[in-house]
Design a protein around this motif. Structure first.
Motif, PDB file in Angstrom:
ATOM      1  N   GLY A 266     -68.184  25.266  29.555  1.00  0.00           N
ATOM      2  CA  GLY A 266     -66.751  25.064  29.400  1.00  0.00           C
ATOM      3  C   GLY A 266     -66.308  23.681  29.831  1.00  0.00           C
ATOM      4  O   GLY A 266     -67.126  22.823  30.188  1.00  0.00           O
ATOM      5  N   HIS A 267     -65.005  23.479  29.826  1.00  0.00           N
ATOM      6  CA  HIS A 267     -64.419  22.149  30.029  1.00  0.00           C
ATOM      7  C   HIS A 267     -63.721  22.018  31.374  1.00  0.00           C
ATOM      8  O   HIS A 267     -62.725  21.295  31.485  1.00  0.00           O
ATOM      9  CB  HIS A 267     -63.427  21.843  28.902  1.00  0.00           C
ATOM     10  CG  HIS A 267     -64.067  21.647  27.560  1.00  0.00           C
ATOM     11  ND1 HIS A 267     -64.785  20.527  27.230  1.00  0.00           N
ATOM     12  CD2 HIS A 267     -64.099  22.458  26.478  1.00  0.00           C
ATOM     13  CE1 HIS A 267     -65.219  20.616  25.980  1.00  0.00           C
ATOM     14  NE2 HIS A 267     -64.828  21.789  25.500  1.00  0.00           N
ATOM     15  N   ARG A 268     -64.230  22.668  32.418  1.00  0.00           N
ATOM     16  CA  ARG A 268     -63.580  22.570  33.728  1.00  0.00           C
ATOM     17  C   ARG A 268     -63.584  21.121  34.239  1.00  0.00           C
ATOM     18  O   ARG A 268     -62.538  20.558  34.559  1.00  0.00           O
ATOM     19  CB  ARG A 268     -64.270  23.497  34.724  1.00  0.00           C
ATOM     20  CG  ARG A 268     -64.127  24.985  34.419  1.00  0.00           C
ATOM     21  CD  ARG A 268     -65.059  25.812  35.271  1.00  0.00           C
ATOM     22  NE  ARG A 268     -65.003  27.236  34.957  1.00  0.00           N
ATOM     23  CZ  ARG A 268     -65.661  27.794  33.930  1.00  0.00           C
ATOM     24  NH1 ARG A 268     -66.409  27.030  33.135  1.00  0.00           N
ATOM     25  NH2 ARG A 268     -65.574  29.098  33.706  1.00  0.00           N
ATOM     26  N   LEU A 269     -64.769  20.534  34.333  1.00  0.00           N
ATOM     27  CA  LEU A 269     -64.843  19.169  34.851  1.00  0.00           C
ATOM     28  C   LEU A 269     -64.271  18.162  33.862  1.00  0.00           C
ATOM     29  O   LEU A 269     -63.734  17.125  34.270  1.00  0.00           O
ATOM     30  CB  LEU A 269     -66.297  18.818  35.186  1.00  0.00           C
ATOM     31  CG  LEU A 269     -66.960  19.660  36.274  1.00  0.00           C
ATOM     32  CD1 LEU A 269     -68.309  19.054  36.658  1.00  0.00           C
ATOM     33  CD2 LEU A 269     -66.083  19.784  37.507  1.00  0.00           C
ATOM     34  N   ASP A 270     -64.376  18.447  32.563  1.00  0.00           N
ATOM     35  CA  ASP A 270     -63.769  17.553  31.570  1.00  0.00           C
ATOM     36  C   ASP A 270     -62.261  17.487  31.757  1.00  0.00           C
ATOM     37  O   ASP A 270     -61.660  16.409  31.662  1.00  0.00           O
ATOM     38  CB  ASP A 270     -64.085  18.046  30.154  1.00  0.00           C
ATOM     39  CG  ASP A 270     -65.561  17.919  29.817  1.00  0.00           C
ATOM     40  OD1 ASP A 270     -66.241  17.081  30.447  1.00  0.00           O
ATOM     41  OD2 ASP A 270     -66.030  18.661  28.929  1.00  0.00           O
ATOM     42  N   SER A 271     -61.642  18.635  32.021  1.00  0.00           N
ATOM     43  CA  SER A 271     -60.186  18.648  32.213  1.00  0.00           C
ATOM     44  C   SER A 271     -59.804  17.864  33.460  1.00  0.00           C
ATOM     45  O   SER A 271     -58.786  17.160  33.482  1.00  0.00           O
ATOM     46  CB  SER A 271     -59.672  20.090  32.303  1.00  0.00           C
ATOM     47  OG  SER A 271     -60.229  20.770  33.422  1.00  0.00           O
ATOM     48  N   LEU A 272     -60.628  17.953  34.512  1.00  0.00           N
ATOM     49  CA  LEU A 272     -60.365  17.173  35.723  1.00  0.00           C
ATOM     50  C   LEU A 272     -60.487  15.685  35.444  1.00  0.00           C
ATOM     51  O   LEU A 272     -59.645  14.890  35.883  1.00  0.00           O
ATOM     52  CB  LEU A 272     -61.349  17.592  36.813  1.00  0.00           C
ATOM     53  CG  LEU A 272     -61.315  16.783  38.118  1.00  0.00           C
ATOM     54  CD1 LEU A 272     -59.951  16.890  38.799  1.00  0.00           C
ATOM     55  CD2 LEU A 272     -62.430  17.249  39.066  1.00  0.00           C
ATOM     56  N   SER A 273     -61.519  15.279  34.715  1.00  0.00           N
ATOM     57  CA  SER A 273     -61.701  13.860  34.394  1.00  0.00           C
ATOM     58  C   SER A 273     -60.544  13.326  33.567  1.00  0.00           C
ATOM     59  O   SER A 273     -60.077  12.202  33.784  1.00  0.00           O
ATOM     60  CB  SER A 273     -63.023  13.655  33.646  1.00  0.00           C
ATOM     61  OG  SER A 273     -64.128  13.869  34.485  1.00  0.00           O
ATOM     62  N   ILE A 274     -60.068  14.122  32.619  1.00  0.00           N
ATOM     63  CA  ILE A 274     -58.953  13.675  31.784  1.00  0.00           C
ATOM     64  C   ILE A 274     -57.696  13.483  32.623  1.00  0.00           C
ATOM     65  O   ILE A 274     -57.019  12.453  32.531  1.00  0.00           O
ATOM     66  CB  ILE A 274     -58.709  14.683  30.639  1.00  0.00           C
ATOM     67  CG1 ILE A 274     -59.796  14.544  29.579  1.00  0.00           C
ATOM     68  CG2 ILE A 274     -57.326  14.482  30.017  1.00  0.00           C
ATOM     69  CD1 ILE A 274     -59.711  15.553  28.454  1.00  0.00           C
ATOM     70  N   LEU A 275     -57.370  14.459  33.473  1.00  0.00           N
ATOM     71  CA  LEU A 275     -56.153  14.329  34.270  1.00  0.00           C
ATOM     72  C   LEU A 275     -56.271  13.208  35.295  1.00  0.00           C
ATOM     73  O   LEU A 275     -55.285  12.529  35.596  1.00  0.00           O
ATOM     74  CB  LEU A 275     -55.824  15.652  34.958  1.00  0.00           C
ATOM     75  CG  LEU A 275     -55.233  16.742  34.071  1.00  0.00           C
ATOM     76  CD1 LEU A 275     -54.671  17.877  34.923  1.00  0.00           C
ATOM     77  CD2 LEU A 275     -54.151  16.206  33.146  1.00  0.00           C
ATOM     78  N   ASP A 276     -57.460  12.982  35.840  1.00  0.00           N
ATOM     79  CA  ASP A 276     -57.609  11.878  36.790  1.00  0.00           C
ATOM     80  C   ASP A 276     -57.412  10.543  36.090  1.00  0.00           C
ATOM     81  O   ASP A 276     -56.810   9.627  36.647  1.00  0.00           O
ATOM     82  CB  ASP A 276     -58.988  11.933  37.444  1.00  0.00           C
ATOM     83  CG  ASP A 276     -59.161  10.852  38.498  1.00  0.00           C
ATOM     84  OD1 ASP A 276     -58.448  10.912  39.531  1.00  0.00           O
ATOM     85  OD2 ASP A 276     -59.976   9.930  38.299  1.00  0.00           O
ATOM     86  N   ARG A 277     -57.915  10.413  34.860  1.00  0.00           N
ATOM     87  CA  ARG A 277     -57.720   9.182  34.096  1.00  0.00           C
ATOM     88  C   ARG A 277     -56.240   8.975  33.773  1.00  0.00           C
ATOM     89  O   ARG A 277     -55.700   7.872  33.928  1.00  0.00           O
ATOM     90  CB  ARG A 277     -58.553   9.233  32.820  1.00  0.00           C
ATOM     91  CG  ARG A 277     -58.343   8.072  31.847  1.00  0.00           C
ATOM     92  CD  ARG A 277     -58.862   6.754  32.380  1.00  0.00           C
ATOM     93  NE  ARG A 277     -58.679   5.686  31.410  1.00  0.00           N
ATOM     94  CZ  ARG A 277     -59.600   5.308  30.540  1.00  0.00           C
ATOM     95  NH1 ARG A 277     -60.783   5.936  30.515  1.00  0.00           N
ATOM     96  NH2 ARG A 277     -59.363   4.340  29.684  1.00  0.00           N
ATOM     97  N   VAL A 278     -55.581  10.034  33.314  1.00  0.00           N
ATOM     98  CA  VAL A 278     -54.149   9.943  33.011  1.00  0.00           C
ATOM     99  C   VAL A 278     -53.355   9.626  34.278  1.00  0.00           C
ATOM    100  O   VAL A 278     -52.428   8.810  34.268  1.00  0.00           O
ATOM    101  CB  VAL A 278     -53.657  11.250  32.355  1.00  0.00           C
ATOM    102  CG1 VAL A 278     -52.136  11.261  32.234  1.00  0.00           C
ATOM    103  CG2 VAL A 278     -54.301  11.432  30.988  1.00  0.00           C
ATOM    104  N   ASN A 279     -53.722  10.269  35.381  1.00  0.00           N
ATOM    105  CA  ASN A 279     -53.050  10.014  36.655  1.00  0.00           C
ATOM    106  C   ASN A 279     -53.189   8.551  37.059  1.00  0.00           C
ATOM    107  O   ASN A 279     -52.213   7.902  37.456  1.00  0.00           O
ATOM    108  CB  ASN A 279     -53.655  10.918  37.734  1.00  0.00           C
ATOM    109  CG  ASN A 279     -53.054  10.687  39.104  1.00  0.00           C
ATOM    110  OD1 ASN A 279     -51.834  10.648  39.273  1.00  0.00           O
ATOM    111  ND2 ASN A 279     -53.908  10.508  40.101  1.00  0.00           N
ATOM    112  N   HIS A 280     -54.402   8.020  36.947  1.00  0.00           N
ATOM    113  CA  HIS A 280     -54.639   6.633  37.352  1.00  0.00           C
ATOM    114  C   HIS A 280     -53.939   5.644  36.424  1.00  0.00           C
ATOM    115  O   HIS A 280     -53.253   4.725  36.889  1.00  0.00           O
ATOM    116  CB  HIS A 280     -56.145   6.360  37.367  1.00  0.00           C
ATOM    117  CG  HIS A 280     -56.503   4.954  37.729  1.00  0.00           C
ATOM    118  ND1 HIS A 280     -56.330   4.446  38.997  1.00  0.00           N
ATOM    119  CD2 HIS A 280     -57.011   3.924  36.971  1.00  0.00           C
ATOM    120  CE1 HIS A 280     -56.724   3.172  39.024  1.00  0.00           C
ATOM    121  NE2 HIS A 280     -57.133   2.842  37.808  1.00  0.00           N
TER     122      HIS A 280
END
Length: 447
Positions: A266-280
């Motif tokens: 699944g995309h658990r860590l992918d979703s975290l990476s996306i939000l961290d990139r958007v956050n930054h």
């Protein structure tokens, strides 16, 4: 009843955009991990010299998840480098200070050296130790965090000079002038190629302390069977909390739990990476403004994994991201983000962040993600209008007491139909304040 589908044109544009953004993030993971490992090797070389100068400070090669976590991130927040102390931690006295409350933060303590203890003499010298009064029958004195940090700083300076003089580290990779003594750690910059990585060097005492909030918990929904028990059996660290006090630290346990989520489909860590990139890039203006950290978002993912435990919850990338968003928006609106292993702690309390402004940025992304998902200038153009403007609040009004509403099928119906969290009246989401009450029996204590 089948879930309402997005218009074909929206699906044609939107789905590839999410995956294109993820591919861009993934393309940076390997180089970032390599940069971190090079920088880590420089610092480990220096710490080997520190150990040679003073064997009380140990080099720890056993914890290899830092590169994994650094590769997930787009943010440049400092990374911790733990320096274990060579001490029989089980022989030390753990003394709680007076007048502390559970909500004050992690468990605080003094580290006492017993009068009858053997093998602790190396920690009773003046450079790291303060003697107790003669009237204390049990405790000879205490290992003082501020003194330990001072000794470690002097050792690091000497080690850096030695390593440079003997060409053990590359020229320009590390400079003693960048070493700064903060209240709770030593800050150091290490160059790796074109990237400069900030490290917080932290002395730690390894002790088989349990996590009181999770004592007796054998399994938690959303995690591989047995993983929680196995990870918690490693105990927690003690790190400096002030000049005189130590505190428990579960950072490594949280990173291990993150690694367990990465072992699932699944995309658990992918979703975290996306939000961290958007956050930054978007919410924090490329790191130029204060805001949420990777640690905050990591905690959101851990909770979301419990609230949405089914594998199919994470099978589709956009749905996985929105599961994190619904939990994050709830936390921001209620100004409450419980620590995953110490649920009584609110990680947003005392943060000094403008949570209202952050909420607006997160809500704006949830309502219209396309602008933030453009990687470079060729993606810029006229942004499409929000897909709906009716202000439907259904996703933030799911009753936490009824797990049926959190099931994959129902959530996806709402997601496909509404897509956004266009919240104008924050009082309307008060029903979501009980979102973490579902997990009180899992984590123990109030959250």
């Amino acid at each position: 009843m089948p879930a309402p589908a997005l218009p074909t044109s929206a699906m044609a544009v939107q789905v590839p955009l999410w995956h294109h953004y993820l591919q861009a993030i993934r393309s940076r993971e390997a180089p970032r991990a390599q940069d971190f490992q090079r920088a880590e090797n420089v610092l480990l070389t220096v710490l080997e010299r520190v150990h040679a100068l003073d064997p009380r400070f140990i080099v720890d090669y056993s914890r290899g998840l830092e590169a994994f976590q650094f590769a997930l991130r787009s943010s440049e927040d400092p990374m911790d480098m733990e320096v274990p102390l060579w001490v029989d931690a089980e022989a030390l006295l753990i003394e709680e200070p007076e007048a502390t409350q559970p909500e004050d933060g992690p468990e605080l303590c003094h580290l006492g050296v017993p009068r009858e203890g053997a093998g602790l003499e190396r920690w009773t010298t003046e450079d790291t130790f303060t003697a107790s009064s003669e009237g204390d029958a049990k405790c000879r004195g205490h290992i003082v965090p501020s003194k330990v940090l001072c000794v470690l700083k002097d050792l690091l300076v000497a080690a850096i000079v030695h390593c440079k003089h003997h060409s053990l580290i590359a020229p320009g990779s590390l400079n003693a002038a960048s070493l700064r003594e903060e209240q709770l750690h030593l800050s150091l910059l290490v160059s790796s190629g074109w990237r400069t990585i900030s490290f917080h060097v932290v002395p730690v005492v390894r002790r088989k302390l349990g996590v009181p909030a999770l004592e007796g918990v054998q399994q938690m929904p959303g995690f591989p069977e047995g993983s929680l028990r196995r990870i918690l059996s490693q105990g927690v660290d003690l790190v400096p909390a002030s000049a005189q006090l130590w505190r428990t630290s579960t950072d490594y346990l949280l990173t291990r739990l993150l690694g367990e989520l990465g072992s699932l489909q699944g995309h658990r860590l992918d979703s975290l990476s996306i939000l961290d990139r958007v956050n930054h890039e978007s919410w924090r203006d490329s790191g130029r403004t204060d805001g949420l950290t990777f640690g905050h978002l990591k905690m959101v993912l851990l909770w979301a994994s419990v609230l949405f435990p089914a594998p199919e919850d994470w099978a589709e990338l956009q749905g996985a991201v929105y599961r994190l968003l619904v939990v994050l928006l709830c936390c921001l609106a209620t100004r409450k983000l419980p620590h995953f292993l110490h649920p009584q702690r609110n990680l947003l309390q005392g943060s000094g962040l403008d949570l209202g402004a952050i909420y607006q940025r997160v809500e704006g992304f949830a309502s219209q993600p396309e602008a933030a998902l453009r990687i470079h200038a060729t993606h810029l153009g006229c942004s499409p209008p929000p897909r709906i403007g009716s202000g439907l609040k259904a996703l933030l009004q799911l009753p936490a007491s009824d797990p049926t509403y959190w099931a994959t099928a129902y959530f996806d119906v709402l997601l496909d139909k509404f897509q956004v969290f266009n919240i104008q009246d924050k009082d309307r989401i008060s029903a979501m304040q009980s979102i973490f009450q579902k997990t009180r029996t899992l984590g123990g204590g109030e959250s």
